[in-house]
Design a protein around this motif. Structure first.
Motif, short mmCIF file in Angstrom:
data_model
loop_
_atom_site.label_atom_id
_atom_site.label_comp_id
_atom_site.label_asym_id
_atom_site.label_seq_id
_atom_site.Cartn_x
_atom_site.Cartn_y
_atom_site.Cartn_z
N GLY B 12 0.81 -1.21 0.00
CA GLY B 12 0.00 0.00 0.00
C GLY B 12 0.84 1.27 0.00
O GLY B 12 2.04 1.26 0.27
N LEU B 24 -6.76 -4.31 -4.45
CA LEU B 24 -7.61 -3.45 -3.61
C LEU B 24 -9.06 -3.93 -3.62
O LEU B 24 -9.75 -3.91 -2.61
CB LEU B 24 -7.52 -2.03 -4.14
N GLY B 204 -11.95 -0.24 -5.83
CA GLY B 204 -10.64 -0.74 -6.27
C GLY B 204 -10.10 0.02 -7.47
O GLY B 204 -8.91 0.31 -7.56
#
Lengths: 206, 322
Positions: B12, B24, B204
């Motif tokens: 991340g 994600l 995402g």
């Protein structure tokens, strides 16, 4: 066709090809089917059109070109029929190579035929849920989505392939089947001359 | 007791649990459905070469691709779509297709193909997370995969150049963002007040676009104007991910020791910031050198005195007649 794409319309000295641009063109001329939709409905319509393009169109291409049995018996002979030797072989294999390359880029190359049929079935289930008991996808008037869905489903139902499994999957959804029949009856049969079968008006698969 | 599940994903940064959209998506869905996933970042390991990311490992079985992983989680009774009606399920499929067809090519372009973004953001980030010698070719390989995907799916023929499709894919992506914004309206999530798989997919895809410091991105500017989508991202981050430190992975499993892990992650964040600062300074000095060269070679502005140092260049430029 080696130049441009079908379908195309010829208006004056303009040529417009493919569904999206043709719809834009007719909209610019003042004819639009989706004017009555609000923003949320238009978003939904575009989303379902992408679903059809993503699933049905890709599955059709896969079955025609990546399944060796269908490609050898039906697709390659049909695609190469207008051309003389050796152009027919070259063009057919070139097209097959292009399609297979595209399939591997989007991750469909590893799929088996059963998985592709399953994807088509899921897509039809989504369309069937959306259609429900209505006559068309949005209210009582057809829109671009109805035209797109009709085009794909009718083609699948009326094209002869090595097995009938694909068209059987569609036939299992009765509302989609009656949707296709309704559109064929309302919009195509008045132009049909006696003796002409529905196969003659199917859109090109190429 | 549910079986332990491990997810291989990219790490991340920028306030997100993962910078990779597909990773994600899975992380977000796991949070929504309550699945206990142990995130195993492939950063700085050779697994990035051997595994497709994201990959879920559970009891010996391996699942790749976000859609397959979400199916697998649903079969394990982690179902965030439980309360959706059949019609909403159909809508989910349709919107996922829209995202895949219209938004994903432009996202890939913005991060991997656009020269400025790739050189300043993507390549440094991924190179810094790859062990030697992978840092020389893993980012490049991902960039060429992205380029060929865009050309094959959006180009008229495989021999087309990227410039011809650029305008088309950005226009379609902006339209897609507008459509998502209309659909979301003023609700918290796409289907009422609970987050479902569609929310995971949208989050995402748009969260990295929103949070990355892209130097040139018309798409990011467009997204920032759609305030309900930005609010949607921030709500999910605040509600489901504990984002106290930049670059912090969410603490999923109680077995993983938090302190050494988060310390090294904070150190990574500092390193990343230092790297960005170094790049900015390098860029500035390159610009100044270029300006100096231009001035020397230009006939009207030939320096009258001895050649001056680059640091005093701005004052010399101001004093020359227009």
């Amino acid at each position: 066709m080696s130049v441009g794409k079908v379908p195309f319309i010829h208006v004056g000295n303009q040529v417009v090809s493919e569904l999206g641009p043709i719809v834009q063109f007719t909209k610019a001329k003042g004819h639009s089917l989706s004017d009555g939709l609000d923003d949320v409905q238009r978003a939904e319509m575009k989303a379902y059109m992408e679903l059809v393009n993503n699933m049905l169109l890709t599955a059709e291409l896969y079955i025609q070109w990546c399944d060796e049995a269908t490609a050898a018996q039906i697709t390659r002979p049909r695609y190469s029929s207008p051309y003389p030797w050796p152009l027919n072989h070259i063009l057919a294999y070139q097209k097959q190579w292009e399609v297979r390359r595209k399939m591997s880029a989007i991750g469909w190359a590893g799929k088996s035929l059963e998985q592709v049929y399953e994807d088509v079935s899921q897509c039809c289930q989504a369309l069937s849920q959306r259609l429900g008991t209505q006559q068309y996808f949005f209210n009582k008037q057809p829109t671009e989505l109805d035209a797109l869905v009709f085009g794909h489903l009718f083609t699948i139902l009326t094209t002869q392939l090595t097995s009938d499994e694909l068209s059987d999957k569609i036939k299992s959804y009765s509302n989609l089947l009656s949707f296709c029949r309704r559109i064929e009856h309302n919009y195509f049969q008045e132009h049909e001359r006696p003796g002409l079968d529905p196969l003659s008006i199917r859109p090109s698969l190429m | 007791m549910a079986a332990p599940m491990d997810l291989s994903c990219w790490g991340g940064d920028w306030g997100l649990p993962s910078v990779h959209p597909e990773s994600l998506i899975v992380l977000a869905y796991a949070k929504f459905s309550g699945a206990k996933l142990t995130a195993q970042p492939v950063d700085r390991t050779w697994r990035m070469l051997t595994e497709t990311v994201p990959t879920l490992h559970c009891q010996g079985s391996t699942v790749t691709e976000p859609a397959q992983i979400l199916n697998f989680l649903r079969k394990q009774r982690y179902n965030a779509d439980y309360e959706l009606s059949a019609r909403q399920g159909a809508d989910t499929m349709a919107y996922m297709a829209l995202l895949e067809e219209k938004l994903r090519p432009a996202l890939l372009h913005a991060f991997w193909v656009d020269a400025e973004n790739y050189a300043n953001v993507t390549k440094p980030w991924f190179s810094s997370r790859c062990p030697f010698p992978l840092n020389f070719f893993v980012p490049g390989r991902q960039a060429s995969t992205a380029l060929s995907l865009i050309l094959l799916t959006k180009g008229e023929s495989p021999l087309n150049s990227i410039a011809e499709v650029e305008a088309k894919i950005y226009k379609e992506a902006k339209e897609c963002l507008n459509l998502l914004s209309y659909r979301l309206g003023s609700s918290l999530f796409f289907f009422g007040n609970t987050a479902a798989s569609l929310d995971a997919f949208v989050f995402g895809y748009i969260a990295p676009l929103l949070k990355a410091n892209l130097p040139s991105s018309q798409l990011q500017q467009h997204l920032k104007q759609l305030t309900n989508l930005c609010h949607f991202c921030d709500t999910i981050l605040k509600t489901y991910f504990d984002v106290n430190a930049p670059g912090c992975l969410p603490v999923f499993s109680p077995s993983s020791p938090p302190s050494p892990g988060s310390l090294s992650i904070r150190q990574d964040a500092v390193d990343a910031n230092l790297q960005k600062l170094t790049q900015l300074v390098n860029k500035e000095s390159n610009l100044i050198e270029k300006m100096d060269d231009n001035l020397r070679s230009s006939p009207q502005h030939r320096p009258r005195g001895p050649p001056s140092k680059p640091s005093s260049l701005p004052s010399e430029k101001n004093s020359t007649p227009a």
